[in-house]
Scaffold this active site. Structure first.
Site, short mmCIF file in Angstrom:
data_model
loop_
_atom_site.label_atom_id
_atom_site.label_comp_id
_atom_site.label_asym_id
_atom_site.label_seq_id
_atom_site.Cartn_x
_atom_site.Cartn_y
_atom_site.Cartn_z
N GLU A 195 41.80 51.30 40.20
CA GLU A 195 41.42 50.21 40.34
C GLU A 195 42.62 49.16 40.73
O GLU A 195 44.27 49.74 40.92
CB GLU A 195 41.15 49.46 39.31
N GLU A 251 45.25 52.53 39.21
CA GLU A 251 44.81 52.10 40.45
C GLU A 251 44.10 54.27 40.33
O GLU A 251 43.42 53.83 41.26
CB GLU A 251 46.06 53.12 41.16
#
Length: 349
Positions: free
Chosen positions: A174, A317
């Protein structure tokens, strides 16, 4: 909603007989029983998900979902909100932490915008925007229930598309400034615990703002009273669009018998949503690493996950999950390439 209904209908329990067979086989490899630890456990888990993964190369992808958060208006982040758009572009162009680690692991990174508070003109970013960021959850719900379902289904559609393209091991990641706040809120609701217990510094938040962050979460929960028995209720009231999309990807992976590696704190919050929607999903998820974010360990305890890597990482991430691709590949290689006691003509009691 039709996509969600189909995905949920297709989720089944993993094959316990395949797990038992693999456990017996792993115990017979040329090594002391249990001496390869985590690798043995992953091999058994993968066998229960899809034993065919031992017969073909792994094709790996990190599905990164990006979204902004209205809660940033409360001044509880160390980075300004426009960093979400900036970093989403860097991730999509392979210039971030997850890109570097994924390249080493032989994995692709697929970036999808579900709620960035900006228009991204980047051909490497899939535009599936539900809205330009969530609402400020101390003033209004983060999104509507319909938007939460839409974001879940975007995650499902993304995972299903990648599986159709041949990817057989997925990970979730994310990007979203402020997203440790809704993640803490989700765990606070599901665990019925004070936000202080699951609220950390995020991207280097100063200590003087940490108490404010916990109080903001407490106020949002008190205002909206999310129902811990209804994960979509929790998601739309105090969640995030990228969290919803990650949960959807996990559900879709389970529906297609594809293992999904979860990353750190925010990915674990998405996993909590997915497992609440169908407990069978738990066995399809591989918990990659122990995030250094304060609430991560508590969150993992709440959903019964045990991390395999302790790397003091908290980037997000999908970086920790990308690193764990190597561990999954090693577990598969162990099964495929080690000799057995039977082959060596040795009887082991």
């Amino acid at each position: 909603m039709k996509i969600m209904e189909k995905v949920l209908k297709n989720i089944e329990k993993v094959d316990e007989s395949q797990k038992a067979q693999m456990q017996e086989y792993v115990d017979g490899l040329l090594k002391p029983m249990g001496s390869l630890g985590v690798l043995e456990g992953i091999a058994v888990q993968v066998a229960g998900i899809d034993p065919e993964l031992f017969n073909k190369p792994t094709k790996k992808a990190v599905l990164v979902f990006a979204g902004d958060h209205g809660i940033c208006e409360e001044g509880i982040t160390s980075a300004p909100q426009p960093v979400t758009a900036l970093m989403t572009n860097f991730i999509a162009n392979g210039k971030s932490g997850v890109g570097a680690i994924s390249r080493q692991a032989g994995a692709d990174v697929i970036v999808t915008d579900v709620g960035v508070n900006a228009t991204l003109d980047n051909p490497n970013v899939r535009n599936k925007k539900v809205r330009f960021g969530t609402g400020n959850m101390v003033k209004e719900t983060a999104m509507t229930r319909e938007e939460a379902v839409q974001a879940l289904e975007i995650g499902m559609e993304t995972a299903l598309e990648m599986i159709d393209k041949g990817y057989n091991v997925l990970a979730t990641g994310e990007m979203g400034i402020g997203n440790t706040t809704p993640s803490s809120a989700i765990f606070s609701v599901f665990g019925n615990i004070d936000p202080q217990e699951v609220t950390g510094i995020g991207a280097n938040l100063s200590s003087d703002l940490l108490d404010k962050k916990s109080e903001v979460i407490r106020r949002a929960i008190e205002k909206h009273q999310p129902d811990p028995q209804d994960p979509i209720d929790v998601l739309y009231k105090v969640g995030g669009l990228e969290i919803a999309a990650m949960a959807g990807a996990m559900l879709a992976g389970a529906s297609k018998k594809v293992p999904v590696l979860i990353d750190g704190f925010i990915s674990s919050a998405a996993a909590a949503i997915a497992v609440k929607m169908d407990p069978c999903v738990n066995d399809y998820l591989i918990c990659s690493h122990a995030s250094a974010e304060k609430g991560a360990q508590k969150g993992l305890e709440l959903i019964g996950f045990k991390p395999y890597l302790y790397m003091d990482m908290r980037l997000g991430e999908g970086s920790g999950a990308a690193l764990a691709f190597n561990v999954v590949d090693a577990a598969i290689s162990m099964v495929n390439n080690m000799g057995t006691y039977a082959e060596a003509g040795i009887d082991v009691v």
